[in-house]
Design a protein around this motif. Structure first.
Motif, short mmCIF file in Angstrom:
data_model
loop_
_atom_site.label_atom_id
_atom_site.label_comp_id
_atom_site.label_asym_id
_atom_site.label_seq_id
_atom_site.Cartn_x
_atom_site.Cartn_y
_atom_site.Cartn_z
N ILE A 29 0.82 -1.22 -0.05
CA ILE A 29 0.11 0.12 -0.29
C ILE A 29 0.76 1.36 0.09
N PHE A 30 1.94 1.29 0.62
CA PHE A 30 2.73 2.50 0.69
C PHE A 30 3.51 2.79 -0.72
N LEU A 31 4.02 1.88 -1.00
CA LEU A 31 4.68 1.84 -2.34
C LEU A 31 3.63 2.29 -3.56
N THR A 32 2.40 1.61 -3.46
CA THR A 32 1.39 2.10 -4.23
C THR A 32 1.32 3.56 -4.33
N GLN A 33 1.06 4.14 -3.04
CA GLN A 33 0.62 5.43 -2.97
C GLN A 33 1.91 6.44 -3.28
N VAL A 34 3.02 6.12 -2.68
CA VAL A 34 3.95 7.02 -2.88
C VAL A 34 4.76 6.86 -4.39
N ASN A 35 4.42 5.73 -5.08
CA ASN A 35 4.85 5.83 -6.43
C ASN A 35 4.07 6.59 -7.47
N LEU A 36 2.68 7.05 -6.81
CA LEU A 36 2.00 7.95 -7.63
C LEU A 36 2.76 9.39 -7.68
N TYR A 37 3.43 9.73 -6.77
CA TYR A 37 4.35 11.04 -6.75
C TYR A 37 5.93 10.92 -7.14
N THR A 38 6.47 9.71 -6.79
CA THR A 38 7.95 9.53 -7.05
C THR A 38 8.30 8.14 -6.69
N ASN A 39 9.49 7.59 -7.40
CA ASN A 39 10.14 6.59 -7.15
C ASN A 39 11.57 6.79 -6.62
N ASP A 40 11.93 8.02 -6.53
CA ASP A 40 13.18 8.45 -5.87
C ASP A 40 13.31 7.54 -4.51
N ASP A 41 14.60 6.77 -4.57
CA ASP A 41 15.10 6.21 -3.42
C ASP A 41 15.15 6.95 -2.20
N ALA A 42 15.63 7.92 -2.21
CA ALA A 42 16.05 8.82 -0.87
C ALA A 42 14.73 9.31 -0.37
N ILE A 43 13.87 9.71 -1.20
CA ILE A 43 12.53 10.18 -0.86
C ILE A 43 11.70 9.12 -0.14
N LEU A 44 11.88 7.90 -0.79
CA LEU A 44 11.05 6.69 -0.27
C LEU A 44 11.43 6.45 1.43
N CYS A 45 12.82 6.44 1.52
CA CYS A 45 13.25 6.59 2.57
C CYS A 45 13.04 7.59 3.79
N ARG A 46 12.69 8.62 3.10
CA ARG A 46 12.33 9.75 4.13
C ARG A 46 10.93 9.74 4.60
N VAL A 47 10.16 9.25 3.54
CA VAL A 47 8.73 9.52 3.67
C VAL A 47 8.23 8.09 4.61
N PHE A 48 8.92 6.93 4.51
CA PHE A 48 8.54 5.69 4.90
C PHE A 48 8.17 6.05 6.42
N PRO A 49 8.95 6.60 7.50
CA PRO A 49 8.48 6.60 8.79
C PRO A 49 7.25 7.11 9.08
N THR A 50 6.90 8.25 8.12
CA THR A 50 5.49 8.72 8.22
C THR A 50 4.50 7.63 8.32
N SER A 51 4.66 6.70 7.73
CA SER A 51 3.49 5.48 7.49
C SER A 51 3.64 4.58 8.76
N LEU A 52 4.36 4.84 9.75
CA LEU A 52 4.64 3.94 10.90
C LEU A 52 4.14 4.62 12.44
N LYS A 53 3.76 3.86 13.24
CA LYS A 53 3.39 4.64 14.57
C LYS A 53 3.68 3.43 15.59
N GLY A 54 3.47 3.94 16.84
CA GLY A 54 3.90 3.09 18.01
C GLY A 54 5.15 2.37 17.98
N VAL A 55 5.16 1.22 18.17
CA VAL A 55 6.32 0.30 18.31
C VAL A 55 7.06 0.22 17.03
#
Length: 85
Positions: A29-55
């Motif tokens: 789901i994360f990749l499907t949504q992010v890839n609508l905007y970019t597939n830049d490796d560094a941006i994927l790394c920067r944005v991924f933690p915004t898809s996490l919570k808690g532990v």
């Protein structure tokens, strides 16, 4: 990985992963949504933690920065931590 994110970037509208759902589905789901905007490796790394919570976010915050040199490396680390299949 360091990179700037465009001022036009809009937060993703997805349920944040907290260890209670399927980690592989979360990645898909994360990749499907992010890839609508970019597939830049560094941006994927920067944005991924915004898809996490808690532990899961605590796990991410505890990762050493240098070994994460690509999104594939981050996915491998995430899968080692959470994939039970």
């Amino acid at each position: 990985m360091e990179t700037n994110i465009s001022l036009g970037w809009k937060p993703l509208n997805l349920k944040r992963y907290d260890e209670t759902t399927d980690p592989n589905e979360h990645l898909d789901i994360f990749l499907t949504q992010v890839n609508l905007y970019t597939n830049d490796d560094a941006i994927l790394c920067r944005v991924f933690p915004t898809s996490l919570k808690g532990v899961a976010l605590t796990w991410y915050d505890g990762l050493p920065p240098r070994p994460i040199d690509s999104f594939n490396t981050l996915v491998e680390q995430f899968s080692v931590q959470y994939d039970t299949s």
